[in-house]
Design a protein around this motif. Structure first.
Motif, short mmCIF file in Angstrom:
data_model
loop_
_atom_site.label_atom_id
_atom_site.label_comp_id
_atom_site.label_asym_id
_atom_site.label_seq_id
_atom_site.Cartn_x
_atom_site.Cartn_y
_atom_site.Cartn_z
N GLU A 50 0.84 -1.19 0.00
CA GLU A 50 0.00 0.00 0.00
C GLU A 50 0.88 1.25 0.00
OE1 GLU A 50 -2.46 1.82 -0.86
OE2 GLU A 50 -3.98 0.70 0.27
N ARG A 51 0.34 2.30 -0.60
CA ARG A 51 1.12 3.53 -0.71
C ARG A 51 1.09 4.31 0.60
NH1 ARG A 51 2.06 4.80 -5.98
NH2 ARG A 51 1.18 3.28 -7.40
N LEU A 52 2.14 5.10 0.81
CA LEU A 52 2.14 6.02 1.95
C LEU A 52 1.25 7.20 1.60
CD1 LEU A 52 5.91 6.20 2.94
CD2 LEU A 52 4.18 4.61 3.76
N GLU A 53 0.82 7.92 2.61
CA GLU A 53 0.06 9.13 2.35
C GLU A 53 0.54 10.23 3.27
OE1 GLU A 53 -4.23 8.92 2.98
OE2 GLU A 53 -4.14 11.09 3.25
N TRP A 54 0.76 11.42 2.71
CA TRP A 54 1.12 12.58 3.51
C TRP A 54 -0.18 13.29 3.87
CZ3 TRP A 54 4.77 14.42 6.42
CH2 TRP A 54 4.69 15.75 6.85
N ALA A 55 -0.48 13.37 5.16
CA ALA A 55 -1.76 13.94 5.59
C ALA A 55 -1.59 15.32 6.21
CB ALA A 55 -2.44 12.98 6.57
N GLY A 56 -0.41 15.88 6.10
CA GLY A 56 -0.20 17.23 6.65
C GLY A 56 -0.80 18.28 5.74
N THR A 57 -0.99 19.49 6.28
CA THR A 57 -1.55 20.57 5.47
C THR A 57 -0.60 21.76 5.47
OG1 THR A 57 -2.67 21.65 7.31
CG2 THR A 57 -3.87 19.89 6.19
N GLY A 58 -0.78 22.59 4.45
CA GLY A 58 0.03 23.80 4.37
C GLY A 58 -0.25 24.74 5.52
N LEU A 59 -1.51 24.77 5.93
CA LEU A 59 -1.90 25.70 7.00
C LEU A 59 -1.16 25.40 8.29
CD1 LEU A 59 -3.82 28.06 7.59
CD2 LEU A 59 -5.43 26.39 8.49
#
Lengths: 367, 356
Positions: free
Chosen positions: A68-77
């Motif tokens: 499964e792929r990794l996911e970046w869940a951070g936001t610019g804000l």
């Protein structure tokens, strides 16, 4: 259709496919990189936080761990808020303090000014270590795999102090304990972190690094003596053959300095390559063991490639460096062992609400 | 259009790492439900779905308020379901709303406007600063000189008289001599002027001192001081990361960059006030001539000239202001001139210049 049967995955090192994989391409990354550059320019740099987020989202999503792929869940804000907080809490006081100390100095309160400056430097030293840990924690807490994230409940204030004393102790015996402080601090960082319900365990040891470190440590002396000897020989022959050789002497000195830095740089890289292999290789998570298989040559190729890319594009290539570095990292990461998906539940660690502002302020990498 | 529809999907519930495979169904009333063969359906509020990202071959959605919940949709869903899914996000909410090109243009315009405001801020913000703040700032700066300001009763009186002569009316300008052996003079906020002792000792006659003082008073009266200070502050904020070394502030006090226009304005002010006070402008011309010649063989010290370019032109302007047949009186009498020149020598409490 339905749940995964058993939810058991096993990976051995001799498996044909590595546990980590990367299938991004620079052609796909280019539109992201160029639009990021454009938007960063027209927003006077403020978009940079959203740009970082978009780049990471791409890089993480093209990185596969097992199936499964990794996911970046951070936001610019949250990165932006982190930046503002650091500016508010540290930037402005530091700015004011630098004015105050100068005024004190000019008014003859030298002792007080020196005390303030030293206090400031100590605080920065402390924050530097703290920032490094907190950036790592933030990145883990925003990295999702199969919906599960990492993190830590340790805010890292203790790590900041550990960083201070271990770095000093590392340098005290004429710098000979630096490998110890580096591995030990690596362990101190990772042993505070977890992914899902399980903690990381790091047991990096300096013993295997001492050979290369001593090489790096002694090389300057050896090189210095060698270059000195060549220089003296050149001067002697110059004295015999007359002034024309003076240019030759100057050339020898310049070439010597160049060789000095190149050789020393390669040895430093060899040490770092070994350090990173040892550090990642000592890392465990539940029944998984990690490894990093980049040799000194791989690192050298990476850095020479970086330099060539930036120089040949007159600097524009800088926007591709994160891509290159992440790809390097993802393709050389290995893991073996087993994962029981049933027991891999959501991390209960507290989510830090702001990004890696502190690290951003110091402009250093997290891993 | 509103009929039932379904599409195969996978999801992670955010509680464990197990993947679930099932159907995403649009049911009566436009409800979205995840159907699973062995369990009850999970109702998803369409407004709670959040677009996460686009991956090769699939789209990923999250669920507001449920960390880690991920819905993976391969390919296209029937249009009835697509209509209920949130639209893909790309650059960020604001930019997606307007499109990249329009947003970039908009940001560029706003950024250019902000830059223009920031660049011109010193000139319109300077005069808006309340006089009381200015005075306090000036006093703090004088404080930075520590006990390096020379005082004698006769010298202070002579300076005050010269200032009053050049600037009659209005709040009096406070003039001091700083015990610094360089040729410089500086106007501080709050109507303070400091002449550096190097300049005082170098002056051949009182008219030269009058010209420099009148010039600095010009900066004060034309309200250049706060403008220049603000500009300097802005630059120091922008370059704060580059160099916050000790000494920046000390040199900042002495080396203040006025614009060329401000310098000409202050010169014109000086010539006008000197004419009013019947002081010969030749003093100014002589001062510039000497400094110009000195700067030829002594580069580096001449901070005064560095921030005051084209001294030959200025020398000529002062020279040209001298009208034939007009009677001039010396700016100060011999006793007063001597009193000013002796200030730093006679003041026993004054400190030498130096950081320690």
């Amino acid at each position: 259709m339905g749940n995964e049967p058993g939810g058991f995955m096993e990976y051995r090192e001799d498996d044909a496919e590595s546990a980590f994989g990367f299938d991004g391409t620079w052609r796909e990354f280019a539109p992201i990189a160029f639009t990021n550059l454009l938007l960063t320019i027209v927003t006077l740099g403020i978009y940079r936080f959203w740009a970082t987020t978009r780049a990471r989202q791409y890089l993480w999503s093209r990185t596969r761990f097992v199936d499964e792929r990794l996911e970046w869940a951070g936001t610019g804000l949250e990165l932006f808020i982190g930046f503002l907080l650091v500016m508010l809490l540290f930037g402005i006081p530091y700015f004011i303090l630098s004015f105050v100390t100068e005024s004190l100095m000019l008014r003859g309160q030298t002792a007080l000014a020196i005390a303030l400056t030293l206090g400031c430097l100590l605080a920065i030293y402390y924050l530097f270590g703290l920032a490094r840990y907190r950036a790592l924690r933030y990145r883990l807490s925003r990295t999702h795999w199969r919906g599960i994230r990492g993190g830590s409940d340790d805010p890292g204030f203790g790590y900041g102090l550990t960083y201070m004393w271990k770095t000093v102790v590392g340098w005290l015996p004429f710098g000979l304990a630096v490998p110890w402080s580096m591995t030990s601090l690596w362990n101190d960082r990772w042993n505070r972190l977890s992914f899902g319900p399980f903690a990381f365990e790091a047991e990096a040891a300096p013993s295997g690094l001492m050979g290369r470190y001593l090489l790096f440590y002694l090389a300057p002396i050896v090189l210095f003596v060698l270059i000195g000897a060549i220089g003296v020989a050149a001067i002697r022959s110059g004295a015999q053959t007359g002034g024309a050789a003076a240019a030759g002497v100057a050339l020898t000195v310049v070439a010597g300095i160049l060789v000095f830095y190149v050789v020393l740089g390669v040895i430093a890289l060899a040490y770092y390559a070994k350090f990173f292999r040892e550090a990642v290789g000592s890392l465990r998570w539940r029944n998984l063991e990690f490894a990093f298989d980049a040799s000194t040559k791989d690192w050298l190729v990476l850095f020479l490639g970086d330099i060539a890319l930036v120089v040949c594009t007159l600097g524009v290539g800088i926007i591709f460096l994160t891509y290159r570095h992440w790809k390097f990292f993802a393709t050389h990461m290995q893991a073996s062992g087993e994962i029981l998906l049933d027991e891999l539940t959501q991390s209960q660690t507290k989510m830090a609400s702001q990004g890696e502002g502190l690290l951003d302020a110091f402009d250093i990498g997290a891993i | 259009m509103t009929g039932p529809a379904e599409v195969p999907v996978s999801w992670y519930d955010g509680r464990s790492a197990l993947r679930h495979d099932g159907l995403l169904c649009r049911e009566a009333g436009g409800r979205l439900v995840l159907r699973h063969p062995h369990a009850e359906g999970i109702e998803l509020g369409a407004e709670e779905l959040v677009f996460r990202e686009e991956r090769p071959g699939e789209r990923v959605y999250g669920l507001q308020g449920t960390t880690g919940f991920r819905l993976l949709l391969k390919g296209e869903a029937p249009s009835e379901i697509e209509a209920l899914l949130p639209r893909p996000a790309r650059y960020g909410r604001w930019i997606d709303r307007f499109g990249l090109v329009r947003a970039a243009l908009g940001f560029a315009v706003v950024s250019a406007a902000l830059t223009a405001v920031a660049l011109t801020a010193p000139s319109w913000l300077g005069p808006l600063i309340p006089p009381s703040w200015e005075r306090r700032m000036g006093e703090a700066m004088v404080g930075d000189f520590g006990h390096r300001i020379c005082h004698t009763r006769a010298g202070d009186a002579a300076l005050a008289r010269l200032a009053a002569k050049l600037d009659p009316g209005g709040e009096p300008i406070r003039v001091g001599v700083a015990n610094v052996p360089i040729v410089n003079a500086v106007a501080l906020p709050g109507g303070q002027v400091l002449l550096f002792n190097g300049l005082v000792q170098g002056a051949q006659d009182p008219d030269e001192i009058a010209a420099v003082l009148a010039h600095e008073i010009g900066h004060v009266r034309k309200r250049h001081v706060m403008t220049a200070r603000l500009r300097q502050f802005g630059v120091s904020v922008l370059t704060a990361g580059a160099g916050t070394g000790l000494g920046n502030q000390a040199f900042g006090i002495a080396q203040l960059g006025y614009s060329r226009e401000a310098e000409s304005e202050a010169d014109a002010f000086a010539r006008a006030r000197m004419a009013q006070a019947s002081i010969s402008p030749e003093g100014g011309a002589r001062f510039f001539e000497r400094e110009r010649k000195k700067s030829g063989d002594e580069p580096g010290w001449a901070s005064w000239l560095q921030s005051h370019p084209a001294s030959l032109d200025r020398e000529k302007a002062f020279h040209a202001a001298a009208k034939k047949g007009v009677a001039h009186t010396p700016a100060l009498n011999g006793r007063e001139f001597a009193a000013i020149r002796g200030m730093c020598r006679e003041d026993k409490t004054v400190k030498e210049f130096g950081l320690f």
